[in-house]
Design a protein around this motif. Sequence first.
Motif, PDB file in Angstrom:
ATOM      1  N   MET A 242      18.740 -18.449  59.471  1.00 54.95           N
ATOM      2  CA  MET A 242      18.167 -17.104  59.463  1.00 54.95           C
ATOM      3  C   MET A 242      17.076 -16.988  60.516  1.00 54.95           C
ATOM      4  SD  MET A 242      16.230 -17.395  55.742  1.00 54.95           S
ATOM      5  CE  MET A 242      17.779 -17.648  54.902  1.00 54.95           C
ATOM      6  N   HIS A 243      17.045 -15.841  61.167  1.00 54.29           N
ATOM      7  CA  HIS A 243      16.044 -15.598  62.203  1.00 54.29           C
ATOM      8  C   HIS A 243      14.906 -14.773  61.619  1.00 54.29           C
ATOM      9  CE1 HIS A 243      14.177 -14.724  66.037  1.00 54.29           C
ATOM     10  NE2 HIS A 243      14.221 -13.420  65.749  1.00 54.29           N
ATOM     11  N   ILE A 244      13.693 -15.282  61.725  1.00 56.97           N
ATOM     12  CA  ILE A 244      12.505 -14.591  61.253  1.00 56.97           C
ATOM     13  C   ILE A 244      11.577 -14.377  62.442  1.00 56.97           C
ATOM     14  CG2 ILE A 244      10.540 -14.652  59.686  1.00 56.97           C
ATOM     15  CD1 ILE A 244      13.200 -14.469  58.236  1.00 56.97           C
ATOM     16  N   ASP A 245      11.135 -13.157  62.648  1.00 56.73           N
ATOM     17  CA  ASP A 245      10.250 -12.825  63.758  1.00 56.73           C
ATOM     18  C   ASP A 245       8.938 -13.593  63.613  1.00 56.73           C
ATOM     19  OD1 ASP A 245       8.677 -11.688  65.718  1.00 56.73           O
ATOM     20  OD2 ASP A 245       9.411  -9.639  65.363  1.00 56.73           O
ATOM     21  N   HIS A 246       8.531 -14.284  64.680  1.00 57.20           N
ATOM     22  CA  HIS A 246       7.318 -15.100  64.619  1.00 57.20           C
ATOM     23  C   HIS A 246       6.050 -14.266  64.610  1.00 57.20           C
ATOM     24  CE1 HIS A 246       9.409 -18.890  64.925  1.00 57.20           C
ATOM     25  NE2 HIS A 246      10.070 -18.461  65.992  1.00 57.20           N
ATOM     26  N   ASP A 247       6.154 -12.970  64.903  1.00 53.35           N
ATOM     27  CA  ASP A 247       4.969 -12.118  64.900  1.00 53.35           C
ATOM     28  C   ASP A 247       4.585 -11.659  63.498  1.00 53.35           C
ATOM     29  OD1 ASP A 247       4.753 -12.287  67.648  1.00 53.35           O
ATOM     30  OD2 ASP A 247       6.062 -10.565  67.999  1.00 53.35           O
ATOM     31  N   LEU A 248       5.469 -11.869  62.541  1.00 58.46           N
ATOM     32  CA  LEU A 248       5.187 -11.435  61.169  1.00 58.46           C
ATOM     33  C   LEU A 248       4.127 -12.333  60.533  1.00 58.46           C
ATOM     34  CD1 LEU A 248       8.833 -10.750  59.924  1.00 58.46           C
ATOM     35  CD2 LEU A 248       7.096  -9.044  60.507  1.00 58.46           C
ATOM     36  N   GLU A 249       3.183 -11.689  59.833  1.00 62.52           N
ATOM     37  CA  GLU A 249       2.135 -12.453  59.166  1.00 62.52           C
ATOM     38  C   GLU A 249       2.613 -13.026  57.842  1.00 62.52           C
ATOM     39  OE1 GLU A 249      -0.951 -13.296  60.169  1.00 62.52           O
ATOM     40  OE2 GLU A 249      -0.452 -12.430  62.114  1.00 62.52           O
ATOM     41  N   GLU A 250       3.565 -12.341  57.226  1.00 63.57           N
ATOM     42  CA  GLU A 250       4.015 -12.768  55.906  1.00 63.57           C
ATOM     43  C   GLU A 250       5.407 -12.214  55.620  1.00 63.57           C
ATOM     44  OE1 GLU A 250       1.162 -13.181  52.578  1.00 63.57           O
ATOM     45  OE2 GLU A 250       2.285 -11.541  51.675  1.00 63.57           O
ATOM     46  N   VAL A 251       6.202 -12.989  54.881  1.00 64.02           N
ATOM     47  CA  VAL A 251       7.536 -12.551  54.473  1.00 64.02           C
ATOM     48  C   VAL A 251       7.696 -12.816  52.985  1.00 64.02           C
ATOM     49  CG1 VAL A 251      10.026 -12.934  54.720  1.00 64.02           C
ATOM     50  CG2 VAL A 251       8.568 -12.930  56.752  1.00 64.02           C
ATOM     51  N   HIS A 252       8.303 -11.825  52.294  1.00 62.15           N
ATOM     52  CA  HIS A 252       8.573 -11.977  50.865  1.00 62.15           C
ATOM     53  C   HIS A 252      10.077 -12.184  50.688  1.00 62.15           C
ATOM     54  CE1 HIS A 252       4.870  -9.145  50.223  1.00 62.15           C
ATOM     55  NE2 HIS A 252       4.549 -10.307  50.780  1.00 62.15           N
ATOM     56  N   PHE A 253      10.452 -13.390  50.246  1.00 61.00           N
ATOM     57  CA  PHE A 253      11.861 -13.722  50.022  1.00 61.00           C
ATOM     58  C   PHE A 253      12.193 -13.532  48.544  1.00 61.00           C
ATOM     59  CE2 PHE A 253      10.631 -16.262  53.717  1.00 61.00           C
ATOM     60  CZ  PHE A 253      11.693 -16.060  54.587  1.00 61.00           C
ATOM     61  N   GLU A 254      13.243 -12.772  48.264  1.00 58.36           N
ATOM     62  CA  GLU A 254      13.739 -12.681  46.898  1.00 58.36           C
ATOM     63  C   GLU A 254      14.933 -13.620  46.786  1.00 58.36           C
ATOM     64  OE1 GLU A 254      15.599  -9.406  43.811  1.00 58.36           O
ATOM     65  OE2 GLU A 254      13.876  -8.831  45.060  1.00 58.36           O
ATOM     66  N   VAL A 255      14.849 -14.569  45.864  1.00 57.65           N
ATOM     67  CA  VAL A 255      15.824 -15.657  45.809  1.00 57.65           C
ATOM     68  C   VAL A 255      16.425 -15.753  44.411  1.00 57.65           C
ATOM     69  CG1 VAL A 255      16.198 -18.145  46.113  1.00 57.65           C
ATOM     70  CG2 VAL A 255      14.517 -16.952  47.544  1.00 57.65           C
ATOM     71  N   GLU A 256      17.739 -15.921  44.374  1.00 57.21           N
ATOM     72  CA  GLU A 256      18.437 -16.288  43.145  1.00 57.21           C
ATOM     73  C   GLU A 256      19.102 -17.637  43.400  1.00 57.21           C
ATOM     74  OE1 GLU A 256      22.208 -15.012  40.264  1.00 57.21           O
ATOM     75  OE2 GLU A 256      21.645 -13.724  41.963  1.00 57.21           O
ATOM     76  N   LEU A 257      18.638 -18.646  42.708  1.00 58.48           N
ATOM     77  CA  LEU A 257      19.188 -19.990  42.899  1.00 58.48           C
ATOM     78  C   LEU A 257      20.475 -20.098  42.086  1.00 58.48           C
ATOM     79  CD1 LEU A 257      18.967 -22.761  44.161  1.00 58.48           C
ATOM     80  CD2 LEU A 257      17.423 -23.448  42.322  1.00 58.48           C
ATOM     81  N   VAL A 258      21.591 -19.871  42.747  1.00 58.52           N
ATOM     82  CA  VAL A 258      22.884 -19.832  42.064  1.00 58.52           C
ATOM     83  C   VAL A 258      23.272 -21.214  41.553  1.00 58.52           C
ATOM     84  CG1 VAL A 258      25.326 -19.260  42.302  1.00 58.52           C
ATOM     85  CG2 VAL A 258      23.597 -17.886  43.495  1.00 58.52           C
ATOM     86  N   HIS A 259      23.123 -22.210  42.403  1.00 55.67           N
ATOM     87  CA  HIS A 259      23.595 -23.547  42.048  1.00 55.67           C
ATOM     88  C   HIS A 259      23.037 -24.541  43.056  1.00 55.67           C
ATOM     89  CE1 HIS A 259      26.168 -26.497  40.162  1.00 55.67           C
ATOM     90  NE2 HIS A 259      26.730 -26.811  41.303  1.00 55.67           N
ATOM     91  N   PHE A 260      22.958 -25.780  42.661  1.00 51.74           N
ATOM     92  CA  PHE A 260      22.672 -26.838  43.633  1.00 51.74           C
ATOM     93  C   PHE A 260      23.414 -28.097  43.224  1.00 51.74           C
ATOM     94  CE2 PHE A 260      19.015 -26.785  40.686  1.00 51.74           C
ATOM     95  CZ  PHE A 260      19.055 -28.070  40.185  1.00 51.74           C
ATOM     96  N   ILE A 261      23.803 -28.833  44.214  1.00 50.33           N
ATOM     97  CA  ILE A 261      24.543 -30.082  44.001  1.00 50.33           C
ATOM     98  C   ILE A 261      23.583 -31.244  44.199  1.00 50.33           C
ATOM     99  CG2 ILE A 261      26.390 -31.567  44.866  1.00 50.33           C
ATOM    100  CD1 ILE A 261      27.880 -29.020  45.681  1.00 50.33           C
ATOM    101  N   GLN A 262      23.499 -32.070  43.182  1.00 51.51           N
ATOM    102  CA  GLN A 262      22.609 -33.218  43.260  1.00 51.51           C
ATOM    103  C   GLN A 262      23.160 -34.238  44.254  1.00 51.51           C
ATOM    104  OE1 GLN A 262      22.393 -36.592  40.399  1.00 51.51           O
ATOM    105  NE2 GLN A 262      20.570 -35.551  39.656  1.00 51.51           N
ATOM    106  N   VAL A 263      22.395 -34.516  45.276  1.00 53.94           N
ATOM    107  CA  VAL A 263      22.752 -35.532  46.271  1.00 53.94           C
ATOM    108  C   VAL A 263      21.610 -36.522  46.320  1.00 53.94           C
ATOM    109  CG1 VAL A 263      23.375 -35.995  48.666  1.00 53.94           C
ATOM    110  CG2 VAL A 263      24.064 -33.826  47.599  1.00 53.94           C
ATOM    111  N   ARG A 264      21.907 -37.794  46.135  1.00 57.17           N
ATOM    112  CA  ARG A 264      20.854 -38.803  46.097  1.00 57.17           C
ATOM    113  C   ARG A 264      21.077 -39.875  47.146  1.00 57.17           C
ATOM    114  NH1 ARG A 264      17.152 -38.786  42.259  1.00 57.17           N
ATOM    115  NH2 ARG A 264      17.370 -37.228  40.632  1.00 57.17           N
TER     116      ARG A 264
END
Length: 632
Positions: A242-264
Amino acid sequence: MAVGDQTEQNYLPKKKKSETEDDKRRKKIVPGSLLKAVVRPGGGGDSSPVDGDQVIYHCTVRTLDGVVVESTRSECGGRGVPIRDVLGKSKMILGFLEGIPTMHKGEIAMFKMKPEMHYAEKDCPVSAPGNFPKDDELHFEVELLDFSKAKIASEDLGVVKKILNEGEGWESPREPYEVKARISAKSGDGQVILSHTEEPYFFTFGKSEVPKGLEIGIGTMARKEKAVIYVRKQYLTESSLMHIDHDLEEVHFEVELVHFIQVRDMLGDGRLIKRRIQDGRGEFPMDCPLQDSRLSVHYKGMLLNEEKTVFYDSKIDNNDQPLEFSSGEGLVPEGFEMCTRLMLPGEIALVTCPPDYAYDKFPRPPGVPEGAHVQWEIELLGFETPRDWTGLNFQNIMDEAEKIRSTGNRLFKEGKYELAKAKYEKVLREFNHVNPQDDEEGKIFGDTRNLLHLNVAACLLKLGEWRKSIETCNKVLEAKPGHVKGLYRRGMAYIAGGEYDDARNDFNMMIKVDKSSEADATAALLKLKQKEQEAESKARKQFKGLFDKKPGEITEVGTEIKEESKTIEEVDETKDNDDDETQEEEGTTTVSTERKMKGWPFLKNVMVQIGIQLGVVLIGILIFQFVNAKLT
């Protein structure tokens, strides 16, 4: 009205909390220095923010005659980005520290502040903006947009999380887990950066595929959790997804963690990787077979070549019968067991294993060449934990102990010293809860415990831990000073460490306390003499020519000394035919760096000789100077 005028309420006595810096600042507030007027009541209920809450607010500062000094609002010349602080954590002017906790969500209030309530406060933790009239009395108009419990993900408050919906379980993703999440983003002023889509993002944790702050925040989330992650500029790093403009002072991400695969990464070097491809039943790691257990698995083994050649499949090659084995007994390759211990029942995992943890140190199946990297697809069908000793009578406990000790003896004979040691130590831990009821049980118990300690000492000696071996033998000899096998084992450990005088004392003590041990003690003394001669011979070679130099010549001894080899040939340390004692074989064993001091007794004598010779030379010089002075 003056802020802080509240009706006293009766309350139960509470434990007095230590005074914070903010509490000390509040004590400096003078009545009348901070006044509040509600411009618009809030519509978010009667609750107000407290310490630990994140507050989001707009602020416009005016002089008393209405001239705007500064503002976060775009219509007043600001950037349109509200202020975000965490009460009790963020650095704030004293007026906000005292005033904002009195507000409700959606409320607009005007705070009239004396200079000492904003930037003119002595030792104010917040620096005033350039050209700010900090010595003037000012109006601060505040609109409290929102407040909520905050999860602080970074100490500098650069990453803060607000939970929208709680997740499931307690496990959170970490490096190198594979994550599936729906992500949208807005700038601090509400401009959409990433639109909400049903198609989730897939990324590997720790590979900088998303901005650092976003990854830090997701690392605090549980499966199926929804949250807003507030990320400040310093954590908006470049990323491939994802590209985020470096001039931004702050970004609010809304996240839904659908799933994650355990890798060790089991070894921490990327060679042995366990990747969960189907979730199991229960909670990780509480419901895993961490302790030695009886496991039942199906597995398929493949070579890591282009064809992914399958060399074994239990469902095909074993008529769909699972492999059953007891962990902690060296019955499967080390990498295989390490990974199955971290699986849940019903879980399927894909394990990539290097040769030294696969079949280079274990009998190789047909079709697996030496040095082969392999991949196992493992399904843990279930496991049975060891029998609980609680409620067993003394005889049953000793029978269980003997079974485990016998397994340890087998592992020792196979050269699997770490596994053998673990078995002996397991019984010793269980023995901490055993209480013999009479003298006969006490003798049996004591003899067995001594035997286990000596078994552990033998393993430590094979592993090069001669000092720990001595300490373990001491546990036996402190309880029974004349224990012949304890003296013998400790004497062999002393030899391994080059402490020959102590070894000699132990072997001589063997003969003194038990004449029947004379043959073993004599053989050990001969071995000791041989080791002393070898050490002396080596030391003489290292210091060759040291005493042949003429006065005034410097011998560069240090350049002639080479590091001692890290292996030494060891004598059979049991010297008995007792089936209760672990039988060891002669061989070589890797030793710790402590063994480099093996020749110290002789070297000490050499250094004493050097000191004597230097002393003689110095005395001669002094005598010469004295006589010369008398003559002149």
